[in-house]
Design a protein around this motif. Sequence first.
Motif, PDB file in Angstrom:
ATOM      1  N   THR A  68     -10.561   8.200   0.942  1.00 27.37           N
ATOM      2  CA  THR A  68     -10.963   6.672   0.610  1.00 27.37           C
ATOM      3  C   THR A  68     -11.121   5.657  -0.934  1.00 27.37           C
ATOM      4  O   THR A  68     -10.416   7.380  -1.898  1.00 27.37           O
ATOM      5  CB  THR A  68     -12.213   6.044   0.627  1.00 27.37           C
ATOM      6  OG1 THR A  68     -12.118   5.031   1.460  1.00 27.37           O
ATOM      7  CG2 THR A  68     -13.404   6.305   0.136  1.00 27.37           C
ATOM      8  N   ARG A  69     -10.519   4.353  -1.083  1.00 28.42           N
ATOM      9  CA  ARG A  69     -10.240   4.180  -2.291  1.00 28.42           C
ATOM     10  C   ARG A  69     -11.756   3.191  -2.884  1.00 28.42           C
ATOM     11  O   ARG A  69     -11.288   2.072  -1.857  1.00 28.42           O
ATOM     12  CB  ARG A  69      -8.553   3.697  -2.362  1.00 28.42           C
ATOM     13  CG  ARG A  69      -8.435   2.579  -3.995  1.00 28.42           C
ATOM     14  CD  ARG A  69      -6.608   2.346  -4.092  1.00 28.42           C
ATOM     15  NE  ARG A  69      -6.459   2.055  -2.077  1.00 28.42           N
ATOM     16  CZ  ARG A  69      -6.538   0.867  -1.762  1.00 28.42           C
ATOM     17  NH1 ARG A  69      -6.337  -0.085  -2.292  1.00 28.42           N
ATOM     18  NH2 ARG A  69      -6.186  -0.286  -0.308  1.00 28.42           N
ATOM     19  N   GLU A  70     -11.630   3.184  -3.995  1.00 24.21           N
ATOM     20  CA  GLU A  70     -12.359   1.843  -4.370  1.00 24.21           C
ATOM     21  C   GLU A  70     -11.457   0.760  -4.712  1.00 24.21           C
ATOM     22  O   GLU A  70     -10.654   0.274  -5.265  1.00 24.21           O
ATOM     23  CB  GLU A  70     -12.832   2.379  -5.178  1.00 24.21           C
ATOM     24  CG  GLU A  70     -14.027   1.263  -6.561  1.00 24.21           C
ATOM     25  CD  GLU A  70     -14.567   1.543  -7.454  1.00 24.21           C
ATOM     26  OE1 GLU A  70     -13.900   1.730  -8.684  1.00 24.21           O
ATOM     27  OE2 GLU A  70     -15.143   2.597  -7.821  1.00 24.21           O
ATOM     28  N   THR A  71     -12.154  -0.234  -3.880  1.00 19.93           N
ATOM     29  CA  THR A  71     -11.196  -1.702  -3.948  1.00 19.93           C
ATOM     30  C   THR A  71     -11.843  -2.264  -4.222  1.00 19.93           C
ATOM     31  O   THR A  71     -12.300  -4.028  -3.875  1.00 19.93           O
ATOM     32  CB  THR A  71     -10.967  -2.277  -2.766  1.00 19.93           C
ATOM     33  OG1 THR A  71     -12.513  -2.555  -1.912  1.00 19.93           O
ATOM     34  CG2 THR A  71     -10.049  -0.971  -1.805  1.00 19.93           C
ATOM     35  N   ARG A  72     -13.087  -2.847  -5.504  1.00 19.09           N
ATOM     36  CA  ARG A  72     -13.934  -3.968  -5.271  1.00 19.09           C
ATOM     37  C   ARG A  72     -12.933  -4.952  -5.982  1.00 19.09           C
ATOM     38  O   ARG A  72     -13.266  -6.474  -5.718  1.00 19.09           O
ATOM     39  CB  ARG A  72     -14.721  -2.845  -7.167  1.00 19.09           C
ATOM     40  CG  ARG A  72     -15.501  -2.072  -6.945  1.00 19.09           C
ATOM     41  CD  ARG A  72     -16.385  -2.127  -8.132  1.00 19.09           C
ATOM     42  NE  ARG A  72     -16.119  -1.195  -9.013  1.00 19.09           N
ATOM     43  CZ  ARG A  72     -16.128  -0.346  -9.735  1.00 19.09           C
ATOM     44  NH1 ARG A  72     -17.201  -1.439 -11.062  1.00 19.09           N
ATOM     45  NH2 ARG A  72     -16.350   0.883 -10.485  1.00 19.09           N
ATOM     46  N   SER A  81     -14.437  12.613  -6.753  1.00 15.55           N
ATOM     47  CA  SER A  81     -13.388  10.576  -7.520  1.00 15.55           C
ATOM     48  C   SER A  81     -12.823  11.074  -8.815  1.00 15.55           C
ATOM     49  O   SER A  81     -12.563  12.503  -9.414  1.00 15.55           O
ATOM     50  CB  SER A  81     -15.065  10.186  -7.883  1.00 15.55           C
ATOM     51  OG  SER A  81     -15.349  10.392  -9.168  1.00 15.55           O
ATOM     52  N   SER A 110     -12.277  -0.482   1.908  1.00 14.57           N
ATOM     53  CA  SER A 110     -10.303   0.182   1.946  1.00 14.57           C
ATOM     54  C   SER A 110     -10.239   0.831   3.129  1.00 14.57           C
ATOM     55  O   SER A 110     -11.369   1.921   3.595  1.00 14.57           O
ATOM     56  CB  SER A 110     -11.053   1.037   0.923  1.00 14.57           C
ATOM     57  OG  SER A 110      -9.766   2.370   0.955  1.00 14.57           O
ATOM     58  N   HIS A 131      -9.948   6.669  -6.159  1.00 13.84           N
ATOM     59  CA  HIS A 131     -10.045   7.381  -5.505  1.00 13.84           C
ATOM     60  C   HIS A 131     -11.031   8.935  -4.712  1.00 13.84           C
ATOM     61  O   HIS A 131     -11.603   9.370  -5.598  1.00 13.84           O
ATOM     62  CB  HIS A 131      -8.425   7.907  -5.638  1.00 13.84           C
ATOM     63  CG  HIS A 131      -7.659   7.468  -4.858  1.00 13.84           C
ATOM     64  ND1 HIS A 131      -7.090   6.955  -6.322  1.00 13.84           N
ATOM     65  CD2 HIS A 131      -6.698   6.873  -3.747  1.00 13.84           C
ATOM     66  CE1 HIS A 131      -6.121   5.851  -5.483  1.00 13.84           C
ATOM     67  NE2 HIS A 131      -6.181   5.566  -4.484  1.00 13.84           N
TER      68      HIS A 131
END
Length: 97
Positions: free
Chosen positions: A36-40, A17, A46, A65
């Motif tokens: 992949t990206r965190e999209t909270r 991460s 994502s 990411h």
Amino acid sequence: MHAEPHRELHLDQACQSLHLPAGAVLHCHAGRLWLTRETRAQAGASPDIMLVPGQRHRVESAGMHFLTHLRTSGPAARCSVELPAPRAMLRGAFSWR
């Protein structure tokens, strides 16, 4: 203390991460890399990004990411992260976890 402008990673089975600033560029040198990206804060999932040797991806939005080697694809992934020019970075915008 300034962040390194370029850092290389070797990924075998563990997920790495990274908090990346906008404008950072991930370069794939070997293996297949899954990003992949965190999209909270955003609606929807994502998009998964797959990179093969010779491909790169420019980060559009700062955030967490996650990079993973696709084990079924052969050798471990080797990639590098190129940070944007220092004048465009905010202090502490990049960190390894």
